[in-house]
Design a protein around this motif. Sequence first.
Motif, PDB file in Angstrom:
ATOM      1  N   ASP B 146       0.807  -1.217   0.000  1.00 33.94           N
ATOM      2  CA  ASP B 146       0.000   0.000   0.000  1.00 33.94           C
ATOM      3  C   ASP B 146       0.841   1.269   0.000  1.00 33.94           C
ATOM      4  O   ASP B 146       0.446   2.287  -0.556  1.00 33.94           O
ATOM      5  N   THR B 147       1.988   1.204   0.673  1.00 34.37           N
ATOM      6  CA  THR B 147       2.768   2.431   0.886  1.00 34.37           C
ATOM      7  C   THR B 147       4.209   2.252   0.420  1.00 34.37           C
ATOM      8  O   THR B 147       4.660   1.127   0.178  1.00 34.37           O
ATOM      9  N   LEU B 297      -7.120  14.266  -4.735  1.00 34.89           N
ATOM     10  CA  LEU B 297      -6.075  13.531  -5.443  1.00 34.89           C
ATOM     11  C   LEU B 297      -6.532  12.084  -5.712  1.00 34.89           C
ATOM     12  O   LEU B 297      -6.304  11.537  -6.799  1.00 34.89           O
ATOM     13  N   ALA B 298      -7.183  11.484  -4.731  1.00 33.65           N
ATOM     14  CA  ALA B 298      -7.686  10.115  -4.903  1.00 33.65           C
ATOM     15  C   ALA B 298      -8.755  10.070  -5.994  1.00 33.65           C
ATOM     16  O   ALA B 298      -8.870   9.094  -6.739  1.00 33.65           O
ATOM     17  N   ILE B 300      -8.848  11.934  -8.686  1.00 32.60           N
ATOM     18  CA  ILE B 300      -8.136  11.912  -9.973  1.00 32.60           C
ATOM     19  C   ILE B 300      -7.543  10.518 -10.213  1.00 32.60           C
ATOM     20  O   ILE B 300      -7.637   9.953 -11.298  1.00 32.60           O
ATOM     21  N   GLY B 301      -6.963   9.981  -9.139  1.00 35.05           N
ATOM     22  CA  GLY B 301      -6.303   8.674  -9.259  1.00 35.05           C
ATOM     23  C   GLY B 301      -7.259   7.580  -9.684  1.00 35.05           C
ATOM     24  O   GLY B 301      -6.984   6.846 -10.642  1.00 35.05           O
ATOM     25  N   ILE B 302      -8.392   7.483  -9.033  1.00 33.65           N
ATOM     26  CA  ILE B 302      -9.308   6.367  -9.325  1.00 33.65           C
ATOM     27  C   ILE B 302      -9.886   6.498 -10.740  1.00 33.65           C
ATOM     28  O   ILE B 302     -10.089   5.508 -11.431  1.00 33.65           O
ATOM     29  N   SER B 304      -8.310   7.712 -13.211  1.00 33.95           N
ATOM     30  CA  SER B 304      -7.251   7.541 -14.214  1.00 33.95           C
ATOM     31  C   SER B 304      -7.016   6.079 -14.595  1.00 33.95           C
ATOM     32  O   SER B 304      -6.393   5.793 -15.613  1.00 33.95           O
ATOM     33  N   TYR B 305      -7.511   5.155 -13.776  1.00 32.88           N
ATOM     34  CA  TYR B 305      -7.261   3.739 -14.094  1.00 32.88           C
ATOM     35  C   TYR B 305      -8.013   3.326 -15.355  1.00 32.88           C
ATOM     36  O   TYR B 305      -9.165   3.719 -15.548  1.00 32.88           O
ATOM     37  N   ASN B 453       0.272   0.641 -12.908  1.00 33.12           N
ATOM     38  CA  ASN B 453      -0.960   0.240 -12.204  1.00 33.12           C
ATOM     39  C   ASN B 453      -0.681  -0.852 -11.163  1.00 33.12           C
ATOM     40  O   ASN B 453      -1.603  -1.514 -10.712  1.00 33.12           O
ATOM     41  N   ILE B 456       2.384  -0.266  -5.444  1.00 32.31           N
ATOM     42  CA  ILE B 456       1.917   0.914  -4.704  1.00 32.31           C
ATOM     43  C   ILE B 456       1.017   1.813  -5.549  1.00 32.31           C
ATOM     44  O   ILE B 456       0.383   2.730  -5.026  1.00 32.31           O
ATOM     45  N   PHE B 457       0.964   1.563  -6.861  1.00 34.91           N
ATOM     46  CA  PHE B 457       0.105   2.381  -7.734  1.00 34.91           C
ATOM     47  C   PHE B 457      -1.243   1.720  -8.004  1.00 34.91           C
ATOM     48  O   PHE B 457      -2.061   2.256  -8.736  1.00 34.91           O
ATOM     49  N   LYS B 464      -7.004   4.358   1.542  1.00 33.17           N
ATOM     50  CA  LYS B 464      -6.346   5.562   2.037  1.00 33.17           C
ATOM     51  C   LYS B 464      -7.336   6.716   2.189  1.00 33.17           C
ATOM     52  O   LYS B 464      -6.983   7.776   2.687  1.00 33.17           O
TER      53      LYS B 464
END
Lengths: 53, 500
Positions: B146-147, B297-298, B300-302, B304-305, B453, B456-457, B464
């Motif tokens: 995770d980190t 930020l999360a 945008i992240g989710i 982007s997958y 992907n 940690i990505f 989180k």
Amino acid sequence: MQHPKRRRGHLALWILLLLVGLALVYQNLSEPQKRFVQNILRQAPYLPARYAV
Amino acid sequence: MADYDAIVIGAGTGGLSVGAQLAKQGRKVLILEQSERIGGCCSTFEQQGFHFDLGASLIEATDLIDEAFQRLGTTLADEVALLPCDPVYTVVMKDGTRMKYPTSLEASAEEIRRIAPAEIANWERFCAAMKELSDNALSLFRSPMDTMTDFIRFFANAPTMLKYSPLFFCSYQDVLQQYFKDERVRESITYQTLFIGLPPALCPGIFAMVAYGEHAGVYYSKGGMIGIPAALERCGKRFGMEVQLNTSVDKVLVRHGRAVGVRLSDGTEITASVVVSDINAKTLYLNLIGEEHLPWLARIGIKSYEYAMAVPMLYLGVDYTPPLESHHTLATLPADMVNRYWWETYEKGRYPTDQQFGIISWTSHSDPGLAPEGQHVIILTLAPAPYRRSDGRSWDEVKPELTEQIIDYYNAHYIPGLRDHVKVATLATPLDFERNLRLPEGSIYALRQDITNETIFRPAAKSKSIAGLYLVGASTHPGGGVPTTIASGMIAADLIARHE
């Protein structure tokens, strides 16, 4: 002690040389290798955001 | 006081694995499954006396699965009747060359000697490197990722992996080219990249270890692949785990940044101290939770997958013994042709029937009980298919003609006589996988599995963004596949034991 302007000039030159070097390496990659690199570069901007998920 | 200690959304292998482990920890666990059967992609259905596996048709890395059962106080061997598949595959190449890969590395070397004698030393070199890599990488599948701390800890515990870290930054195709000169030898172990959901040019080189790992043994579950999730369910129920089928979850209830339960499609609310998701992470975060609960930020992240590839499957019941040589036959293409197919056909929304490649699973060869006496089951895992067709036609519309075209193609190229012996033919398209298994766009591995992907990505096992929310299954580390999703259940159960 170098003049700050001269130091910045040196740094710019090194960065330019690095970019030219990377471009040359990239040009010599095969088509599949270029695709591999393109795929990473395309998604790289999202990495900090993906780390946050 | 919550209704349950833990609610698990989805009874795939990841959901059942974590549910059983949590029940073993003494927690009151409820698993909610929207469909009528457990297992997700690792399941089996019956049609006119033939038993077909929905998706997965083999298991490897059995040590990992066995570890999950040992944690439940039993063993894989005690719970599931495993039938060894040896040879691992028969490979039929584009130019018609056939070769077998027996489980034994030495016997496989003999097959390579028959095709390309000069490659024997390279095969031995490849196997030695991949053995070292596999031995060290196995802990990657057992550890949370995770980190950055998890990531550094992994390399600190397995420093040999540093030697292989360049393999993350080159492709599977590059690795094969480094080891082998003969195009046919490379082609014979290229299809494995599709197990990761990517073409050879995009699949990270680290996955070359799959082509070696298969030689530790590939197995089939007697009675169908459902035997594995059924065993996990049975073990979980020994500790009081409950499983509710035909129950769809509409929302994860979030209060003050913490998951506190779920709302079902009929409006019923069930509360829990912990919610575990075994569904696609994009569906979870964007539909069941809602963007409003996510940090920017999360969010945008989710979004982007990208979804992993979809693969249509054709389930065939036949009334003859097909002229195949083993449980699995790989119909392969050279790496560059698979790449071209990916970029010029698949990504452009086309689905040709005159250039197929894939897996032919003759499951009743290993287990005759899957078909009526004297008859057989053949499952075709077809070439990756676009969810959106560029011709504007829907998958439902093309299904009947596509079924006939695929049968004709396989009849002409791989399974002579097939056309005259088909009794049952059912095609599952990307749309069917989406409708029946709730896999968005039919993506069998949830999210793409390239290095941007992964680890940690990939969405974290311990959310989180939302406290009390955990993820298992293909969406999270270590990714799609039966052993890996079962491992994700162990990882989540450990995290929950530590934090909740």
